[in-house]
Scaffold this motif. Sequence first.
Motif, PDB file in Angstrom:
ATOM      1  N   PHE A  40      -2.578  -2.525   2.219  1.00  0.00           N
ATOM      2  CA  PHE A  40      -2.190  -1.370   1.417  1.00  0.00           C
ATOM      3  C   PHE A  40      -3.168  -1.176   0.275  1.00  0.00           C
ATOM      4  CE2 PHE A  40       0.061   0.777  -2.017  1.00  0.00           C
ATOM      5  CZ  PHE A  40       0.390   1.934  -1.348  1.00  0.00           C
ATOM      6  N   ASP A  41      -3.652   0.033   0.155  1.00  0.00           N
ATOM      7  CA  ASP A  41      -4.573   0.391  -0.921  1.00  0.00           C
ATOM      8  C   ASP A  41      -3.784   1.129  -1.999  1.00  0.00           C
ATOM      9  OD1 ASP A  41      -6.532   1.355  -2.594  1.00  0.00           O
ATOM     10  OD2 ASP A  41      -7.648   2.413  -1.036  1.00  0.00           O
ATOM     11  N   GLN A  42      -3.542   0.469  -3.126  1.00  0.00           N
ATOM     12  CA  GLN A  42      -2.787   1.061  -4.240  1.00  0.00           C
ATOM     13  C   GLN A  42      -3.440   2.367  -4.699  1.00  0.00           C
ATOM     14  OE1 GLN A  42       0.044  -0.419  -5.469  1.00  0.00           O
ATOM     15  NE2 GLN A  42       0.412   1.060  -7.069  1.00  0.00           N
ATOM     16  N   GLY A  43      -4.748   2.461  -4.560  1.00  0.00           N
ATOM     17  CA  GLY A  43      -5.457   3.677  -4.955  1.00  0.00           C
ATOM     18  C   GLY A  43      -5.002   4.894  -4.170  1.00  0.00           C
ATOM     19  N   GLU A  44      -4.661   4.707  -2.902  1.00  0.00           N
ATOM     20  CA  GLU A  44      -4.168   5.821  -2.094  1.00  0.00           C
ATOM     21  C   GLU A  44      -2.843   6.348  -2.636  1.00  0.00           C
ATOM     22  OE1 GLU A  44      -4.202   5.647   2.191  1.00  0.00           O
ATOM     23  OE2 GLU A  44      -5.733   4.073   2.117  1.00  0.00           O
ATOM     24  N   LEU A  45      -1.966   5.426  -3.049  1.00  0.00           N
ATOM     25  CA  LEU A  45      -0.688   5.832  -3.624  1.00  0.00           C
ATOM     26  C   LEU A  45      -0.913   6.610  -4.904  1.00  0.00           C
ATOM     27  CD1 LEU A  45       2.384   5.859  -3.734  1.00  0.00           C
ATOM     28  CD2 LEU A  45       2.271   3.591  -4.820  1.00  0.00           C
ATOM     29  N   VAL A  46      -1.803   6.111  -5.757  1.00  0.00           N
ATOM     30  CA  VAL A  46      -2.109   6.808  -7.009  1.00  0.00           C
ATOM     31  C   VAL A  46      -2.661   8.194  -6.700  1.00  0.00           C
ATOM     32  CG1 VAL A  46      -3.586   6.797  -9.070  1.00  0.00           C
ATOM     33  CG2 VAL A  46      -2.412   4.696  -8.343  1.00  0.00           C
ATOM     34  N   ASP A  47      -3.582   8.281  -5.750  1.00  0.00           N
ATOM     35  CA  ASP A  47      -4.142   9.585  -5.366  1.00  0.00           C
ATOM     36  C   ASP A  47      -3.044  10.531  -4.882  1.00  0.00           C
ATOM     37  OD1 ASP A  47      -6.711   8.793  -5.997  1.00  0.00           O
ATOM     38  OD2 ASP A  47      -7.334   8.466  -3.913  1.00  0.00           O
ATOM     39  N   SER A  48      -2.135  10.022  -4.072  1.00  0.00           N
ATOM     40  CA  SER A  48      -1.047  10.858  -3.559  1.00  0.00           C
ATOM     41  C   SER A  48      -0.142  11.329  -4.685  1.00  0.00           C
ATOM     42  CB  SER A  48      -0.229  10.092  -2.515  1.00  0.00           C
ATOM     43  OG  SER A  48      -1.003   9.841  -1.377  1.00  0.00           O
ATOM     44  N   MET A  60     -10.614  11.706  -0.262  1.00  0.00           N
ATOM     45  CA  MET A  60     -10.900  10.477   0.453  1.00  0.00           C
ATOM     46  C   MET A  60     -10.656  10.726   1.932  1.00  0.00           C
ATOM     47  SD  MET A  60      -8.901   6.822   0.090  1.00  0.00           S
ATOM     48  CE  MET A  60      -9.361   6.618  -1.596  1.00  0.00           C
ATOM     49  N   ASN A  61     -11.620  10.375   2.758  1.00  0.00           N
ATOM     50  CA  ASN A  61     -11.389  10.557   4.186  1.00  0.00           C
ATOM     51  C   ASN A  61     -10.895   9.247   4.800  1.00  0.00           C
ATOM     52  OD1 ASN A  61     -13.651   8.957   5.044  1.00  0.00           O
ATOM     53  ND2 ASN A  61     -14.995  10.712   4.628  1.00  0.00           N
ATOM     54  N   ARG A  62     -10.422   9.333   6.011  1.00  0.00           N
ATOM     55  CA  ARG A  62      -9.771   8.196   6.684  1.00  0.00           C
ATOM     56  C   ARG A  62     -10.680   6.967   6.737  1.00  0.00           C
ATOM     57  NH1 ARG A  62      -5.262   5.856   7.134  1.00  0.00           N
ATOM     58  NH2 ARG A  62      -4.633   5.189   9.169  1.00  0.00           N
ATOM     59  N   SER A  63     -12.007   7.152   6.902  1.00  0.00           N
ATOM     60  CA  SER A  63     -12.920   6.013   7.021  1.00  0.00           C
ATOM     61  C   SER A  63     -13.066   5.256   5.700  1.00  0.00           C
ATOM     62  CB  SER A  63     -14.292   6.472   7.521  1.00  0.00           C
ATOM     63  OG  SER A  63     -14.871   7.362   6.590  1.00  0.00           O
ATOM     64  N   ASP A  64     -12.728   5.908   4.577  1.00  0.00           N
ATOM     65  CA  ASP A  64     -12.823   5.257   3.274  1.00  0.00           C
ATOM     66  C   ASP A  64     -11.563   4.465   2.932  1.00  0.00           C
ATOM     67  OD1 ASP A  64     -15.285   6.441   2.878  1.00  0.00           O
ATOM     68  OD2 ASP A  64     -14.443   8.169   1.807  1.00  0.00           O
ATOM     69  N   ARG A  65     -10.542   4.552   3.743  1.00  0.00           N
ATOM     70  CA  ARG A  65      -9.266   3.901   3.446  1.00  0.00           C
ATOM     71  C   ARG A  65      -9.292   2.433   3.825  1.00  0.00           C
ATOM     72  NH1 ARG A  65      -4.883   8.636   4.804  1.00  0.00           N
ATOM     73  NH2 ARG A  65      -5.709  10.036   3.254  1.00  0.00           N
ATOM     74  N   ALA A  66      -8.327   1.703   3.274  1.00  0.00           N
ATOM     75  CA  ALA A  66      -8.208   0.282   3.572  1.00  0.00           C
ATOM     76  C   ALA A  66      -7.888   0.092   5.050  1.00  0.00           C
ATOM     77  CB  ALA A  66      -7.106  -0.324   2.711  1.00  0.00           C
ATOM     78  N   PRO A  67      -8.283  -1.042   5.614  1.00  0.00           N
ATOM     79  CA  PRO A  67      -7.974  -1.303   7.032  1.00  0.00           C
ATOM     80  C   PRO A  67      -6.472  -1.326   7.266  1.00  0.00           C
ATOM     81  CG  PRO A  67      -9.251  -3.110   6.033  1.00  0.00           C
ATOM     82  CD  PRO A  67      -8.990  -2.114   4.972  1.00  0.00           C
ATOM     83  N   ASP A  68      -6.069  -1.037   8.509  1.00  0.00           N
ATOM     84  CA  ASP A  68      -4.642  -1.055   8.852  1.00  0.00           C
ATOM     85  C   ASP A  68      -4.024  -2.374   8.426  1.00  0.00           C
ATOM     86  OD1 ASP A  68      -4.731   1.463   9.881  1.00  0.00           O
ATOM     87  OD2 ASP A  68      -4.931   0.827  11.976  1.00  0.00           O
ATOM     88  N   GLY A  69      -2.812  -2.301   7.894  1.00  0.00           N
ATOM     89  CA  GLY A  69      -2.092  -3.489   7.464  1.00  0.00           C
ATOM     90  C   GLY A  69      -2.386  -3.877   6.027  1.00  0.00           C
TER      91      GLY A  69
END
Length: 149
Positions: free
Chosen positions: A12-20, A1-10
């Motif tokens: 939290f995208d639970q998917g990012e945590l799962v990916d990590s 996932m690149n930075r542009s696909d992430r949730a906007p600042d402020g």
Amino acid sequence: MNRSDRAPDGVFDQGELVDSLVQAAFVTMAVLTEVAGDNEVSLTQLRVFGILRDRRVGVTALANYLGLEKSTMTGLVGRAEKRGLLQRAPNPADGRAVDVFLTAAGAELVERVHGHIARTLAPMTDALGPAEQRRLDTLLRRVLDSGPS
């Protein structure tokens, strides 16, 4: 996932945590697999040694903990016993039950493996300062304590 696909600042995208978590698990499993191979043990044996690092456990409990059949665990313990890494003895509280525990050679292998794992993971852990390392440890323990068993 690149930075542009992430949730906007402020947000939290639970998917990012799962990916990590998944990526950290993959890296850790790769290290464990490499270290196991370097020490001529299987990944499952490595897990058994980690469990027995500070305790005696019955064969059935060990099998249940690892999600294996008792016969599979008995064979695994037998092979490690032949190598002088594990030993079986009657449970002090219940003479009918048998406990499995590390021998002196098994304990030495566990310490050597633990050092090898620590050295291999050091580039990742050293990227954090001491306070961050303590915080990560605390958070991981809390996640593990509340996770699926």
